[in-house]
Motif scaffolding. Structure first.
Motif, mmCIF file in Angstrom:
data_model
loop_
_atom_site.group_PDB
_atom_site.id
_atom_site.type_symbol
_atom_site.label_atom_id
_atom_site.label_comp_id
_atom_site.label_asym_id
_atom_site.label_seq_id
_atom_site.Cartn_x
_atom_site.Cartn_y
_atom_site.Cartn_z
ATOM 1 N N THR A 9 -10.280 44.817 1.809
ATOM 2 C CA THR A 9 -9.186 44.186 1.054
ATOM 3 C C THR A 9 -8.519 43.106 1.898
ATOM 4 O O THR A 9 -8.136 42.061 1.390
ATOM 5 N N ARG A 10 -8.392 43.356 3.195
ATOM 6 C CA ARG A 10 -7.823 42.363 4.117
ATOM 7 C C ARG A 10 -8.727 41.133 4.168
ATOM 8 O O ARG A 10 -8.249 40.000 4.147
ATOM 9 N N LEU A 48 -14.879 46.140 -6.008
ATOM 10 C CA LEU A 48 -14.918 47.321 -5.142
ATOM 11 C C LEU A 48 -15.196 48.567 -5.969
ATOM 12 O O LEU A 48 -14.695 48.711 -7.089
ATOM 13 N N SER A 49 -15.982 49.484 -5.424
ATOM 14 C CA SER A 49 -16.341 50.701 -6.154
ATOM 15 C C SER A 49 -15.134 51.598 -6.406
ATOM 16 O O SER A 49 -15.095 52.336 -7.382
ATOM 17 N N SER A 50 -14.157 51.534 -5.523
ATOM 18 C CA SER A 50 -12.902 52.260 -5.720
ATOM 19 C C SER A 50 -11.836 51.577 -4.884
ATOM 20 O O SER A 50 -12.140 50.848 -3.945
ATOM 21 N N LEU A 51 -10.600 51.810 -5.243
ATOM 22 C CA LEU A 51 -9.489 51.231 -4.508
ATOM 23 C C LEU A 51 -8.308 52.180 -4.634
ATOM 24 O O LEU A 51 -7.720 52.312 -5.711
ATOM 25 N N ALA A 52 -8.008 52.873 -3.552
ATOM 26 C CA ALA A 52 -6.859 53.780 -3.552
ATOM 27 C C ALA A 52 -5.599 52.971 -3.245
ATOM 28 O O ALA A 52 -5.644 51.968 -2.529
ATOM 29 N N VAL A 53 -4.500 53.427 -3.808
ATOM 30 C CA VAL A 53 -3.211 52.787 -3.580
ATOM 31 C C VAL A 53 -2.239 53.846 -3.088
ATOM 32 O O VAL A 53 -2.174 54.948 -3.642
ATOM 33 N N ALA A 54 -1.506 53.498 -2.042
ATOM 34 C CA ALA A 54 -0.447 54.374 -1.547
ATOM 35 C C ALA A 54 0.886 53.664 -1.757
ATOM 36 O O ALA A 54 1.004 52.464 -1.523
ATOM 37 N N VAL A 55 1.854 54.411 -2.223
ATOM 38 C CA VAL A 55 3.212 53.891 -2.412
ATOM 39 C C VAL A 55 4.117 54.683 -1.474
ATOM 40 O O VAL A 55 4.198 55.909 -1.573
#
Length: 81
Positions: A9-10, A48-55
């Motif tokens: 992502t970067r 992307l096959s997956s993308l986790a998000v943290a809040v």
């Protein structure tokens, strides 16, 4: 809103952080809204096959509410050997 970017992502965005002005980040009500915006702004993210998000240091589902003061992290798929 500050968005922290890791791994691919970067590379896609070209920076390790993305600062969203509060006037712009107010349009995002949920993680899903933010992911949709980022996918439109950076189409390679959608591949992307997956993308986790943290809040605020907690993994978040797409329906989690967000606000302009939150710290968001995009966590790409991880592969190892």
């Amino acid at each position: 809103m500050t968005i922290l970017l890791f791994g691919i992502t970067r590379d896609i965005v070209g920076s390790s952080t993305l600062a969203m002005p509060s006037s712009e980040s107010k349009q995002f009500k949920t993680v899903r809204d933010l992911k949709s915006f980022l996918g439109s702004s950076y189409p390679e993210l959608k591949k992307l096959s997956s993308l986790a998000v943290a809040v605020n240091n907690h993994y978040a589902a797409d329906d989690v509410l967000i606000n302009s003061a939150d710290e968001i992290a995009l966590i790409p798929p991880v592969s190892g050997g």
